[in-house]
Design a protein around this motif. Structure first.
Motif, PDB file in Angstrom:
ATOM      1  N   LYS A   9       1.407   7.652  -3.701  1.00 54.17           N
ATOM      2  CA  LYS A   9       0.328   8.116  -3.605  1.00 54.17           C
ATOM      3  C   LYS A   9      -0.153   8.811  -4.775  1.00 54.17           C
ATOM      4  O   LYS A   9      -1.203   8.612  -5.131  1.00 54.17           O
ATOM      5  N   TRP A  68      -0.877   5.795  -7.483  1.00 54.61           N
ATOM      6  CA  TRP A  68      -1.628   4.675  -7.086  1.00 54.61           C
ATOM      7  C   TRP A  68      -3.038   4.491  -7.794  1.00 54.61           C
ATOM      8  O   TRP A  68      -3.682   5.573  -7.721  1.00 54.61           O
ATOM      9  N   TRP A  69      -3.393   3.410  -8.096  1.00 56.38           N
ATOM     10  CA  TRP A  69      -4.912   3.351  -8.617  1.00 56.38           C
ATOM     11  C   TRP A  69      -5.831   2.636  -7.530  1.00 56.38           C
ATOM     12  O   TRP A  69      -5.305   2.065  -6.627  1.00 56.38           O
ATOM     13  N   ASN A  70      -7.100   2.824  -8.135  1.00 54.01           N
ATOM     14  CA  ASN A  70      -7.942   2.183  -6.970  1.00 54.01           C
ATOM     15  C   ASN A  70      -7.872   0.937  -7.035  1.00 54.01           C
ATOM     16  O   ASN A  70      -8.043   0.248  -5.866  1.00 54.01           O
ATOM     17  N   GLU A  71      -7.442   0.115  -7.864  1.00 49.94           N
ATOM     18  CA  GLU A  71      -7.199  -1.186  -7.810  1.00 49.94           C
ATOM     19  C   GLU A  71      -5.841  -1.793  -7.017  1.00 49.94           C
ATOM     20  O   GLU A  71      -5.621  -2.829  -6.733  1.00 49.94           O
ATOM     21  N   GLY A  72      -5.066  -0.562  -6.865  1.00 51.10           N
ATOM     22  CA  GLY A  72      -3.974  -1.093  -6.232  1.00 51.10           C
ATOM     23  C   GLY A  72      -2.583  -0.326  -7.011  1.00 51.10           C
ATOM     24  O   GLY A  72      -2.826   0.419  -7.977  1.00 51.10           O
ATOM     25  N   SER A  73      -1.306  -0.948  -6.872  1.00 48.86           N
ATOM     26  CA  SER A  73      -0.261  -0.593  -7.670  1.00 48.86           C
ATOM     27  C   SER A  73      -0.233  -0.837  -8.857  1.00 48.86           C
ATOM     28  O   SER A  73      -0.589  -1.866  -9.542  1.00 48.86           O
ATOM     29  N   SER A  76       0.740  -1.250   0.001  1.00 48.28           N
ATOM     30  CA  SER A  76      -0.145  -0.102   0.088  1.00 48.28           C
ATOM     31  C   SER A  76       0.736   1.346   0.033  1.00 48.28           C
ATOM     32  O   SER A  76       2.268   1.049   0.080  1.00 48.28           O
ATOM     33  N   THR A  77       0.059   2.425   0.268  1.00 45.24           N
ATOM     34  CA  THR A  77       1.074   3.861   0.336  1.00 45.24           C
ATOM     35  C   THR A  77       1.488   4.249   1.409  1.00 45.24           C
ATOM     36  O   THR A  77       1.982   5.094   1.652  1.00 45.24           O
TER      37      THR A  77
END
Length: 339
Positions: free
Chosen positions: A62, A65-70, A14-15
């Motif tokens: 950040k 980063w996409w809604n789906e993840g990295s 995650s970020t």
């Protein structure tokens, strides 16, 4: 039974600063990334870098980063899905750092009854810190935990005709739209000492501007040669005019000399030299990631404009392009039929 394992770089979970710190710890403590003695590496990484860099890196992640993840993970998963759809044997995906791990990828294949694995590091050019570290770790895991599995790894594919074809087409499609004044091939940098350490002749690599153009067995493991050769082959394929394109190296770390010319300085100088419409492609990566989306797509763009540039464009990596997925599937199929 045979199977294939695609391996990319990896990404934090995650970020959050904690996750980024854990990722950087695993990444930078790899002796093929920072190739100093363990105690010095631990001092640099755990004593200095991990106390300062994670927060800054987390902010950078950040931004992309996409809604789906990295992005790197999501794009790798999309590529994996397409490759599997076009492959007759099981294909799994792993990351050198973070999740899913190489061990988990091998385990999934083993659980399906696989006894021969075709390992595909998703790096066109060979480097200690990319291809080599993936192959070494995979061999170590198999020797220790899966001794019944045979491993075959694909060599650097920077000069494979089908790869150059796919890469060239993806670039041409963008050039036709963008119509830049100049095309910059920006490759991830490595310390100069890595080039000399990888020289199997122990004498050829001088990094003097001529050794990369002089035929040698050293080129099989010379990252610098392979980067320039990638540029050369694409330029020939697309009939690019001399002076329209150039090569540089990004993402340097520390004070030791890294491969030059440096991308940031090169981009800053373009407007001063009359180039106001620039396109940048990053062929050391097959998936867009922090280095392409943030370092080039945001930071370099800002710097270019600040120095007088008018239009700055990035050409996407191959990502999950259908032709790219089909090319990998063909490599797997050929290996499956030959062995």
């Amino acid at each position: 039974m045979k199977g294939a394992l695609l391996v990319n770089l990896g990404s934090p979970n995650s970020t959050s600063v904690k996750d980024v710190k854990n990722y950087l710890d695993e990444f930078l403590m790899d002796k093929r990334v920072i190739d100093t003695p363990y105690l010095l590496r631990a001092f640099l990484v755990k004593g200095i870098i991990l106390n300062t860099r994670p927060k800054k890196s987390a902010e950078a992640y950040k931004k992309i980063w996409w809604n789906e993840g990295s992005p790197l993970i999501v794009l790798s998963e999309r590529l994996h899905k397409k490759v599997q759809e076009n492959s007759e044997i099981p294909v799994e995906l792993a990351m050198r750092y973070g999740k899913p791990s190489i061990k988990s990828g091998i385990q999934k294949l083993a659980d399906k009854g696989v006894t021969e694995i075709f390992l595909i590091p998703l790096y066109p050019q060979f480097a200690m810190a990319t291809t080599e570290t993936i192959v070494v770790l995979a061999k170590k895991i198999i020797k220790k935990q899966f001794p019944h599995i045979k491993l075959t790894d694909v060599p650097a594919f920077y000069n494979k005709e089908d790869y150059i074809e796919v890469l060239s087409n993806s670039i041409k499609n963008q050039l036709d739209i963008l119509k830049p004044e100049h095309l910059l091939f920006s490759y991830h940098g490595v310390p100069e000492r890595h080039i000399k350490k990888s020289d199997i002749t122990q004498s050829h690599c001088k990094i003097d501007g001529s050794c990369c153009n002089t035929p040698s067995a050293a080129h099989e493991f010379c990252y610098r040669h392979q980067c320039y050769e990638t540029t050369k082959l694409v330029a020939e394929k697309l009939n690019l005019k001399e002076g329209f394109y150039s090569t540089s190296f990004q993402s340097r770390l520390g004070r030791d000399p890294w491969l030059q010319p440096y991308t940031d300085k090169t981009i800053d100088d373009f407007p001063k030299n009359g180039i106001k419409n620039l396109a940048v492609v990053t062929p050391a990566f097959v998936s867009d990631c922090l280095e392409t989306l943030e370092e080039i797509g945001m930071e370099a763009k800002h710097s270019f404009v600040e120095n007088g540039g008018l239009k700055f464009s990035t050409i996407p990596c191959l990502n999950d392009d259908d032709s790219w997925a089909n090319t990998i599937a063909a490599w797997i199929q050929n290996w499956n039929l030959k062995t």
